[in-house]
Write an enzyme that holds these catalytic residues in place. Structure first.
Site, short mmCIF file in Angstrom:
data_model
loop_
_atom_site.label_atom_id
_atom_site.label_comp_id
_atom_site.label_asym_id
_atom_site.label_seq_id
_atom_site.Cartn_x
_atom_site.Cartn_y
_atom_site.Cartn_z
N ARG A 124 19.60 36.39 40.52
CA ARG A 124 20.90 36.40 40.26
C ARG A 124 21.61 34.68 40.31
NH1 ARG A 124 23.99 40.82 40.24
NH2 ARG A 124 25.87 39.82 40.78
N ASP B 9 29.69 33.78 42.45
CA ASP B 9 29.60 33.03 41.34
C ASP B 9 30.41 31.79 41.34
OD1 ASP B 9 32.06 33.32 39.70
OD2 ASP B 9 31.34 35.46 39.50
N HIS C 54 32.77 35.50 50.65
CA HIS C 54 31.43 35.96 50.79
C HIS C 54 30.27 34.92 50.37
CE1 HIS C 54 33.28 40.38 50.05
NE2 HIS C 54 33.59 39.84 51.42
N GLN D 280 35.98 36.99 46.10
CA GLN D 280 34.89 37.88 46.90
C GLN D 280 33.33 37.38 46.00
OE1 GLN D 280 36.04 42.42 47.85
NE2 GLN D 280 37.34 41.62 46.20
P1 NAD Z 1 33.05 46.07 42.50
O1 NAD Z 1 31.95 45.97 41.63
O2 NAD Z 1 32.93 47.09 43.68
O3 NAD Z 1 34.03 46.22 41.47
C1 NAD Z 1 34.64 45.58 40.38
C2 NAD Z 1 35.97 46.27 39.80
O4 NAD Z 1 36.40 45.24 38.60
C3 NAD Z 1 36.09 47.60 39.58
O5 NAD Z 1 37.13 48.28 40.04
C4 NAD Z 1 36.02 47.80 38.02
O6 NAD Z 1 36.68 48.55 37.43
C5 NAD Z 1 36.66 46.46 37.73
N1 NAD Z 1 36.18 45.69 36.42
C6 NAD Z 1 35.25 45.73 35.65
N2 NAD Z 1 35.38 45.10 34.69
C7 NAD Z 1 36.39 44.67 34.57
C8 NAD Z 1 37.22 43.79 33.48
N3 NAD Z 1 36.47 43.29 32.28
N4 NAD Z 1 38.30 43.37 34.18
C9 NAD Z 1 38.96 43.94 34.91
N5 NAD Z 1 38.33 44.72 35.88
C10 NAD Z 1 37.09 45.09 35.73
O7 NAD Z 1 33.31 44.44 42.97
P2 NAD Z 1 34.10 43.71 44.14
O8 NAD Z 1 35.31 44.70 44.45
O9 NAD Z 1 34.18 42.45 43.84
O10 NAD Z 1 33.05 44.18 45.22
C11 NAD Z 1 32.74 43.77 46.04
C12 NAD Z 1 31.32 42.93 46.33
O11 NAD Z 1 30.42 42.72 45.27
C13 NAD Z 1 31.52 41.65 46.85
O12 NAD Z 1 31.29 41.62 48.05
C14 NAD Z 1 30.96 40.61 46.14
O13 NAD Z 1 30.61 39.49 47.05
C15 NAD Z 1 29.73 41.27 45.40
N6 NAD Z 1 29.54 41.15 44.01
C16 NAD Z 1 29.90 39.67 43.36
C17 NAD Z 1 29.52 39.47 41.88
C18 NAD Z 1 29.91 38.05 41.46
O14 NAD Z 1 29.78 37.10 42.01
N7 NAD Z 1 30.47 37.97 40.12
C19 NAD Z 1 29.36 40.61 41.47
C20 NAD Z 1 28.58 41.64 41.90
C21 NAD Z 1 29.09 41.85 43.12
#
Ligand code: NAD
Length: 238
Positions: free
Chosen positions: A64, A99, A114, A96
């Site tokens: 990642r 990245d 996080h 959260q």
């Molecule tokens: P989650 O994956 O649980 O939820 C993502 C949400 O974003 C969903 O409700 C989905 O419908 C919505 N979504 C998806 N594509 C979208 C778009 N294009 N525009 C708007 N909304 C969109 O993620 P979360 O709630 O952040 O969950 C939490 C955990 O996952 C955190 O602890 C985090 O650290 C970790 N995480 C982080 C990353 C990252 O750093 N990019 C990626 C995956 C998970």
């Protein structure tokens, strides 16, 4: 919308980075299963998993960490950076996400509750160092030389970072905005209720209704790359 507000707290989740090609928890950026779905959370994102099988956990986070460095911010990150630069009141972007796309878009007032993929935490001396490479080969800590580096990511069961600062900002907030988060992971999922308690207006921008959707005064559904620039335009465009 802007006139009535001064102090803003914005919570972002994996959804804001989805259109940059970074998997959310539930689905891969390409619509297929996400990296997360290929592993059980208990196998890669808990202290117990790291104690049991550190190589598996290192491989997962090394992959990642390498992947995010090939991604770029999307218009939603760019819009929040613009808001950060132009908003003269208080503003805190609590993410959260681990990245660095908020920072790469130019946002400054960002808290990573996080942790961060591009840092390593030394379990011997406790120092967090900038880190871009792999950890699987157990490189030495740049500060104390111990081979005790772990991903600087807050795992399930661990205390998120900078909660005092986050709750202080929430107590003063008159607007709370949640972007791209499923509302499934606490304590972040509870922030909307904390904001409501102090009388803040609450707005949700997400692809679909989150678990705590009913707590928001207003919900706008759609992709972050469209919703966030439009909302920022309402706040600072005039
Ligand atoms: P989650 O994956 O649980 O939820 C993502 C949400 O974003 C969903 O409700 C989905 O419908 C919505 N979504 C998806 N594509 C979208 C778009 N294009 N525009 C708007 N909304 C969109 O993620 P979360 O709630 O952040 O969950 C939490 C955990 O996952 C955190 O602890 C985090 O650290 C970790 N995480 C982080 C990353 C990252 O750093 N990019 C990626 C995956 C998970």
């Amino acid at each position: 919308m802007a006139g009535q507000f001064r102090n803003i707290v914005i919570l972002t989740g994996a959804g804001i980075s989805a259109e940059s090609g970074i998997d959310t928890f539930r689905s891969g950026a390409d619509g297929g299963p996400s990296l997360w779905e290929q592993h059980r959370v208990e196998d890669v994102a808990t202290p117990e998993a790291f104690a049991r099988d550190p190589d598996l956990v290192h491989r997962f986070y090394d992959m990642r960490r390498a992947a995010i460095q090939t991604k770029v911010p999307n218009p939603a990150h760019d819009a929040l950076a613009r808001l950060d630069a132009q908003w003269s009141g208080e503003l805190l972007i609590v993410t959260q996400n681990v990245d660095d796309l908020h920072e790469r878009a130019g946002a400054r007032r960002v808290v990573h509750m996080h942790g961060e993929h591009l840092k390593a935490l030394c379990e011997a001396c406790g120092v967090r160092s900038d880190w871009r490479g792999a950890l699987i080969d157990r490189p030495p800590c740049p500060v104390c030389q111990a081979r005790a580096l772990r991903p600087d990511v807050v795992w399930f069961g661990e205390m998120p970072y900078r909660m005092g600062e986050i709750y202080a900002a929430l107590r003063k907030a008159d607007l709370f905005v949640s972007i791209g988060t499923s509302g499934a992971v606490y304590p972040a999922a509870g922030f909307v209720r904390d904001a409501r308690q102090v009388g803040a207006a609450t707005l949700e921008l997400n692809l679909e209704r989150s678990e705590g959707s009913g707590w928001f005064h207003e919900t706008r559904l759609g992709p972050a790359s469209a919703l966030v620039p439009a909302w920022v335009e309402e706040m600072v465009g005039l």
